[in-house]
Design a protein around this motif. Structure first.
Motif, short mmCIF file in Angstrom:
data_model
loop_
_atom_site.label_atom_id
_atom_site.label_comp_id
_atom_site.label_asym_id
_atom_site.label_seq_id
_atom_site.Cartn_x
_atom_site.Cartn_y
_atom_site.Cartn_z
N UNK A 2 0.93 -1.14 0.03
CA UNK A 2 -0.05 -0.09 0.05
C UNK A 2 0.81 1.20 0.07
N UNK A 3 1.90 1.22 0.88
CA UNK A 3 2.79 2.55 0.67
C UNK A 3 3.60 2.64 -0.61
N UNK A 4 4.07 1.56 -1.14
CA UNK A 4 4.48 1.49 -2.58
C UNK A 4 3.67 2.02 -3.61
N UNK A 5 2.41 1.76 -3.39
CA UNK A 5 1.44 2.01 -4.41
C UNK A 5 0.93 3.44 -4.24
N UNK A 6 0.95 4.05 -2.98
CA UNK A 6 0.52 5.40 -2.95
C UNK A 6 1.86 6.33 -3.33
N UNK A 7 3.02 6.03 -2.89
CA UNK A 7 3.89 6.99 -3.30
C UNK A 7 4.30 6.64 -4.72
N UNK A 8 3.99 5.71 -5.38
CA UNK A 8 4.21 5.59 -6.76
C UNK A 8 2.89 6.33 -7.48
N UNK A 9 1.99 6.55 -6.98
CA UNK A 9 0.99 7.41 -7.37
C UNK A 9 1.43 9.01 -7.31
N UNK A 10 1.83 9.34 -6.05
CA UNK A 10 2.07 10.78 -5.54
C UNK A 10 3.02 11.41 -6.68
N UNK A 11 4.01 10.56 -6.99
CA UNK A 11 5.23 11.23 -7.40
C UNK A 11 4.84 11.26 -9.11
N UNK A 12 4.23 10.70 -9.95
CA UNK A 12 4.12 10.87 -11.42
C UNK A 12 2.79 11.99 -11.10
N UNK A 71 9.39 6.92 -6.96
CA UNK A 71 8.21 7.02 -6.19
C UNK A 71 8.07 5.57 -5.12
N UNK A 72 7.99 4.37 -6.14
CA UNK A 72 7.79 3.19 -5.66
C UNK A 72 9.21 2.72 -4.97
N UNK A 73 10.11 3.07 -5.28
CA UNK A 73 11.24 2.62 -4.83
C UNK A 73 11.44 3.03 -3.31
N UNK A 74 11.15 4.43 -3.23
CA UNK A 74 11.35 5.04 -2.03
C UNK A 74 10.30 4.50 -1.08
N UNK A 75 8.94 4.27 -1.51
CA UNK A 75 7.86 3.79 -0.82
C UNK A 75 8.49 2.11 -0.16
N UNK A 76 9.26 1.72 -1.06
CA UNK A 76 9.78 0.09 -0.59
C UNK A 76 10.82 0.41 0.55
N UNK A 77 11.53 1.48 0.30
CA UNK A 77 12.76 1.83 1.20
C UNK A 77 12.05 2.24 2.56
N UNK A 78 11.21 2.96 2.62
CA UNK A 78 10.47 3.39 3.82
C UNK A 78 10.07 2.28 4.51
N UNK A 79 9.38 1.13 3.55
CA UNK A 79 8.88 0.10 4.30
C UNK A 79 9.80 -1.09 4.82
N UNK A 80 11.19 -0.59 4.70
CA UNK A 80 12.09 -1.39 5.20
C UNK A 80 12.76 -2.46 4.24
#
Length: 391
Positions: A85-95, A312-321
Motif C-alpha cells: 500500500x505504501x509503494x502504491x501510494x508513493x508511486x501514484x503521488x510522484x507521477x 516513487x515506488x522505490x522510495x516507498x519500498x525503502x520506507x517500508x524496510x
C-alpha cells in the motif's frame, strides 16, 4: 477467416522474436512487444488493433494474471500488504505531482497538466508478471510487494479517474459514456473483495472438488477457467482491471489440490496463443503520428514516466524496510503503464482536453514506458539474491 492468417503471423513472429531475445540475454517479452510495433501502424502496418485482436489480447492478459496468481503465495501477499500500500501510494503521488508540474511548465493548462499526471499514475503489472515468472521471482517478497501494490494501484487509479471525471463535469466538460458515482464504485469494490475472500476460502475449493466428479474430459481445467473468466468479468464490472480479478482467481485455485495440474494445462495454452497476442497488442497501439511536433515532450515524459515510478515506488519500498536492491526491483517492477492510462488518456481526448497531437504523444509515452520496463527489471533482478518462497 482472415484473422487466422493474422494470428498465424503473430505466433510465428513472436516465437522467433522471443527466441532471438533470449539468445541476446533480454526478456522474451521485449521481442514480442517489438514485433507489435514493427507489424503495427507505427512501421509496416500489416496488423491493426481490431476487435478480434483486442479480444485475444484481453484473454491473454487474463490468462497471464491467472497464472501469476497460481504461482503466488497468499500468506506472503498478506504479509507484505502494508508495504504494498505504501509503494502504491508513493508511486501514484510522484507521477501526479512531477509529471503534472512539468506538463504545466510545458504550456498545458492546470487541468490538462493534472490530467496528464493522473494518466501516468497507473501501473500495468502484467508485463512485470511475465518477467518475474521468467526469472522465477514471483514467490519472493519483492514479487509479492509488486503484485500487492498493483492491486492497490488499480483501486487508487479508479478513484483518481472518478475524481477527474467529476472535476471535468464541474467545469462543464462532457465525457463520453455514463460514469457511476465514486461512492457507489467504492462500495462495489468492497463487495468484490469481500466476495474474493469467500471465493478463496470456500467457493473455489468446493467448485474444484465438484468438477473432479464430473464425467467430462478436462473438467477440472474447465472449472478453473470458469472461475478465472468469471472473476475477471466481475472485476471489470466494478471498475477494476479484469487482470486483477483473474489474479485473485489464480490465488483461489492455487489453494486447492489441483494447482500443479492446472499450471501444466493452462500455461501451454496461454503461451501458445493468447499471451503472445496480448504483448503484440501493446505495440499495435503505437503510432508515429505527430511525432515530429512533440518529440521533446515525448522524450521528457518518457524519462519522467520511468523515473517517477522507479523513485516513487522505490522510495516507498525503502520506507517500508526493504534494502536498496530490493527497493530498486520493486520500483522497476511498477514502471510499465497499461489499460488505466490508456483509458484515462482516451477520456481526456474525448473531452477535448487534448488535441490529436497531444493524445498521440501520451499514447506513445505509455507504450515506450511499457517497452522499457522489462529492460530495467531484468538487471535489477540479477542483482537480487532470490530467496525461497516464504510461508
Amino acid at each position: 477467416m482472415a484473422f487466422l492468417g493474422t494470428l498465424c503471423l503473430i505466433l510465428v513472429l513472436t516465437t522467433l522474436a522471443g527466441n532471438f531475445a533470449n539468445r541476446l540475454g533480454v526478456p522474451a517479452v521485449i521481442g514480442e512487444l517489438v514485433i507489435g510495433i514493427l507489424i503495427g501502424p507505427a512501421v509496416l502496418n500489416w496488423v491493426q488493433l481490431n476487435s478480434l485482436v483486442s479480444l485475444f489480447a484481453d484473454i491473454g492478459v487474463v490468462v497471464l494474471m491467472f497464472l501469476g496468481g497460481l504461482e503466488s503465495n497468499l500468506q506472503l501477499l498478506m504479509k507484505y500488504l502494508r508495504p504494498a500500500i505504501i509503494v502504491a501510494t508513493s508511486g501514484v503521488i510522484f507521477p501526479v505531482v512531477v509529471m503534472g508540474a512539468v506538463s504545466w511548465w510545458w504550456g498545458f493548462t492546470p487541468l490538462e497538466a493534472l490530467f496528464i499526471g493522473v494518466i501516468f499514475s497507473a501501473t500495468s503489472v502484467s508485463i512485470s508478471v511475465a518477467v518475474l515468472k521468467e526469472y522465477r521471482a514471483l514467490g519472493t517478497r519483492e514479487g509479492a510487494t509488486i503484485l500487492g501494490a498493483a492491486v492497490a494501484d488499480d483501486i487508487i487509479g479508479v478513484v483518481l479517474l472518478s475524481l477527474m471525471i467529476s472535476l471535468l463535469a464541474s467545469q462543464g466538460i462532457e465525457t463520453a459514456g455514463s460514469h457511476p458515482a465514486l461512492g457507489l464504485v467504492l462500495l462495489e469494490q468492497v463487495a468484490f473483495f469481500g466476495g474474493t475472500y469467500l471465493l478463496v476460502k470456500w467457493v473455489a475449493p468446493y467448485l474444484m472438488h465438484l468438477s473432479e466428479r464430473l464425467v467430462m474430459a478436462s473438467s477440472v481445467t474447465i472449472m478453473s477457467m470458469v472461475i478465472c473468466l468469471g472473476m475477471a468479468w466481475l472485476a471489470d464490472i466494478v471498475g477494476l482491471s479484469g487482470a486483477i480479478g483473474a489474479f485473485f482467481a489464480g490465488i483461489a485455485v492455487a489453494h486447492t489440490p489441483y494447482r500443479e495440474t492446472l499450471a501444466d494445462h493452462v500455461e501451454p495454452l496461454g503461451n501458445a496463443i493468447f499471451i503472445p497476442v496480448f504483448f503484440v497488442s501493446v505495440g499495435l497501439n503505437m503510432t508515429l503520428a505527430h511525432l515530429g511536433d512533440n518529440l521533446w515532450l515525448i522524450i521528457v515524459l518518457t524519462v519522467l514516466a520511468c523515473l517517477t515510478k522507479l523513485v516513487g515506488c522505490g522510495l516507498g519500498a525503502r520506507i517500508s524496510g526493504f534494502d536498496w536492491t530490493s527497493s530498486t526491483v520493486i520500483g522497476t517492477g511498477m514502471i510499465a503503464r497499461g489499460e488505466m492510462g490508456l483509458i484515462t488518456a482516451q477520456i481526456g481526448h474525448q473531452a477535448g482536453l487534448m488535441g490529436n497531437a497531444s493524445y498521440s504523444a501520451m499514447i506513445l509515452v505509455i507504450i515506450l514506458a511499457t517497452v522499457l520496463a522489462p529492460l530495467f527489471l531484468k538487471p535489477t533482478l540479477k542483482r537480487l539474491t532470490v530467496q525461497p518462497t516464504e510461508a
